[in-house]
Structures are given as C-alpha cells and as structure tokens.
Enzyme design. Structure first.
Site: not given
Ligand code: MRU
Length: 355
Positions: A205, A55, A246, A98, A57
């Site tokens: 996270q 997970r 994201d 996603r 981005a």
């Molecule tokens: O749902 P996730 O864990 O994929 O969400 C991740 C985030 O919101 C991060 O802050 C974003 O992807 C930036 S990662 C460098």
C-alpha cells in the site's frame, strides 16, 4: 467541531455515489491503471471490500454504508417483511467482509439505527433515508479528516521529514486522508514537508498507493522498503512518524497495518515522535486492550509472490497477519477530530467521547 454533510469534493474520489450504484477506484490496479469498479448491491460491495478494491478503515466504513443503501434501493418495492430480511442479509454479508477495521462495524451500526428509526415508514421512504445516512457518513468523513489534518499540522515543523506506513490517505477515506491528511494540511498551511513512504509488505500500500497520491500532489516522497526504516532513523533522516489506525482499543493500543509496531519501536529507540491520526469512529471502547482486537489473516499468495510472480517454494508454510498492535506507551499522541491527545490511556480515550 461542526460536521456538515455538505463537503467540498475531494481531489481523489475513492468512492463515487451515482444514485443507483457505487463506483470505487480499483486500488488493486494502482498505480499502473486508474479505473473504477461498479457495485450495484451489498454482496458486490462486500466482495470489493474483501478483495481490497477499496481498503483503509474509513473508506470501507463508507463503502459498507453505501452497500446497505444499495440493497435498500433494490428492495424498495418489496413488502416490508421481505425488505427487512434482505436488509438483514446485507448487514450480515458486509459485516463478514473484513474483521479488523472497526469503522466498518461503526458504519453498519449507524445504518442499523437509521433503519430502526424509519421502520414505521414505507419501504421506499426507508430506502431514501438509508441513502441519506450513507451520504452523511461519507460527507462527514471528509470534514473529520480535514479537522484531523488541521489539528495534526500544528505538530509538523516546517521542513520536517515525515515517515508513514501503509496508506492512510484519500484512498483510505472519503477524502483528504488521516495520516496523509495531516501531511496535506501541513503543506496547505505553507510548510515544506517531505515524506518517507515505507513500501508496506506484503500488499504494498505504501509503494503503490501512498507514493501515487503524493506524486500526484507533488509532495516530495522517497520510497523505501520496510527494512530500511531503522537505518533512516539512525541517520537522523526522520523527524516524525504519522500513521493511521484500523482500531484503537479503550486503553489507546493501536491496531494498524502489519509493520507499524516495529516502526513504533524504532521511533521510540531514536526518540522520534510517533503519531497516530484517526477519527473517533476508529476508537473501540468495547475492546479493553490491543490483544483483544481481531487480527485478519489473509491468503498465503500475498506473501509467496505478487502480481502473478511466485518467489517462494511450493509447500512452504506461510503466515500473513494483516495488522499488528502498537502498545499505547509507544504512541506520542493520537490525533482525532477533537484535537491532539498526548500519551493516550484509558481515561483520555473515554474523555474524548465525553467532551
Ligand atoms: O489492509 P488495509 O489496506 O485496509 O489497511 C489499511 C491500514 O492499515 C490503514 O493504515 C488504516 O486503515 C488507516 S486508513 C485512514
């Protein structure tokens, strides 16, 4: 910035390419267990993205690119028409994994362009070209994050206490991280920094991944629940906030993990700088403003309990939007591989792609 595909190996290898499979740190198991999950085709990669094995981005963009590479290798001996239709299916399944992080679609577009560029070559050669492109996307991501880190570190005063939300670290990228990349770079430049990690309900996270990364690297970190952020700011315990993104709309609005927007509102209330660190591949000029960014709705089970424990009554209605949008006016600056863009707006976002 010169981006080279030859990169130093990152300390945490979120994705490992072996030549015929993709190995992913299973982030669902962290911090209790450190284990890799192997993917051998595009469908397995798509499932790993959907299930949050991988997970963040940039990391899901890299994974999707390797998913296409895997499928191409698996089909390299097939006639061209079958190769093409299997690849088209792979693009579709990965694009459906996603919806919010635009890096996924950005990486798939790059793979599509490479696929079109080698359409006249043999399928075996096309497969090798696609593997090469996925490896370049991966290598470039590490270099880009180091550039973001370097640019952002200049904004971090020595002795600063930095709040971050979710995980925008090595685990969310090919390596180094974006928001955590800035923190790593500031530390590498000799600054004493401490971090407040918001736990990031409901998928945790912050508590599971950001805390793990920082503890591994001995960067002092204090874990708080999301509801404690305002108190910490009111007491003068936060010097700046850095988060990842994201998808950033053409006007500078920022979609990031749910709970980011209230942190930005609190930061504005307390006159604390709120920075967003993200690569250009996170900026989507096709989306005019944040309200047009698709927000993923995830399963109710993430809210009603965790790890097999249920705390909410059966039958309760649940909402679980996985991301929220922070308006550009609350963003002090966006940090990209091109440097620091203060007070983002449409003209500045467009200019980033023109320089
Ligand atoms: O749902 P996730 O864990 O994929 O969400 C991740 C985030 O919101 C991060 O802050 C974003 O992807 C930036 S990662 C460098």
């Amino acid at each position: 910035m010169n981006v080279s595909s030859e990169s130093r190996s990152p300390a945490v290898q979120t994705l490992r390419w072996t030549g015929d499979r993709l190995e992913l740190i299973d982030q669902r198991a962290l911090p209790s267990r450190f284990q890799y999950l192997n993917c051998s085709n595009a469908a397995e990669v798509a499932k790993a993205v959907r299930d949050m094995v991988v997970r963040g981005a940039p990391a899901i963009g890299c994974a999707a690119a390797f998913g296409i590479a895997l499928e191409a290798l698996n089909c390299a001996a097939l006639p061209r028409s079958e190769f093409d239709s299997r690849l088209a299916e792979a693009f579709e399944v990965l694009a459906g994994s996603r919806p919010t992080a635009v890096n996924l679609f950005w990486a798939l577009s790059r793979m599509k362009r490479m696929s079109a560029a080698v359409a006249a070559r043999s399928t075996a050669e096309a497969a090798q070209a696609l593997v090469g492109e996925a490896q370049r996307i991966y290598g470039e991501d590490i270099e880009i994050n180091r550039a973001i880190g370097h640019a952002g570190a200049a904004l971090v005063p020595d002795g600063a206490c930095i709040m971050t939300h979710c995980n925008a670290g090595a685990l969310a990228t090919a390596g180094h991280g974006t928001a955590l990349g800035v923190i790593r770079s500031a530390r590498d430049e000799g600054k004493q920094v401490t971090v407040i990690a918001n736990e990031t309900r409901p998928f945790l996270q912050g508590a599971r991944l950001t805390a793990w990364e920082l503890v591994q690297e001995r960067i002092p970190v204090t874990l708080i629940t999301d509801s404690m952020a305002g108190h910490m700011m009111q007491r003068g315990m936060v010097d700046l906030v850095i988060v990842g993104a994201d998808r950033i709309a053409a006007n500078g609005d920022v979609a990031n993990k749910i709970g980011t927007y209230p942190v930005a509102v609190l930061a504005a209330r307390h006159r604390i700088p709120f920075y967003v660190a993200a690569p250009l591949s996170t900026i989507d000029l096709a989306v005019p403003e944040g309200s047009a960014i698709p927000i993923e709705e995830r399963g109710a089970d993430e809210v009603t309990g965790y790890g097999g424990i249920r705390w909410a009554p059966v039958g309760v209605e649940v909402a679980n939007p996985a991301f929220d949008v922070t308006p550009a006016e609350l963003v002090t600056a966006i940090i990209t591989e091109r440097g620091v863009t203060p007070a983002p707006d449409s003209a500045k976002m467009r200019a980033l792609f023109e320089s």
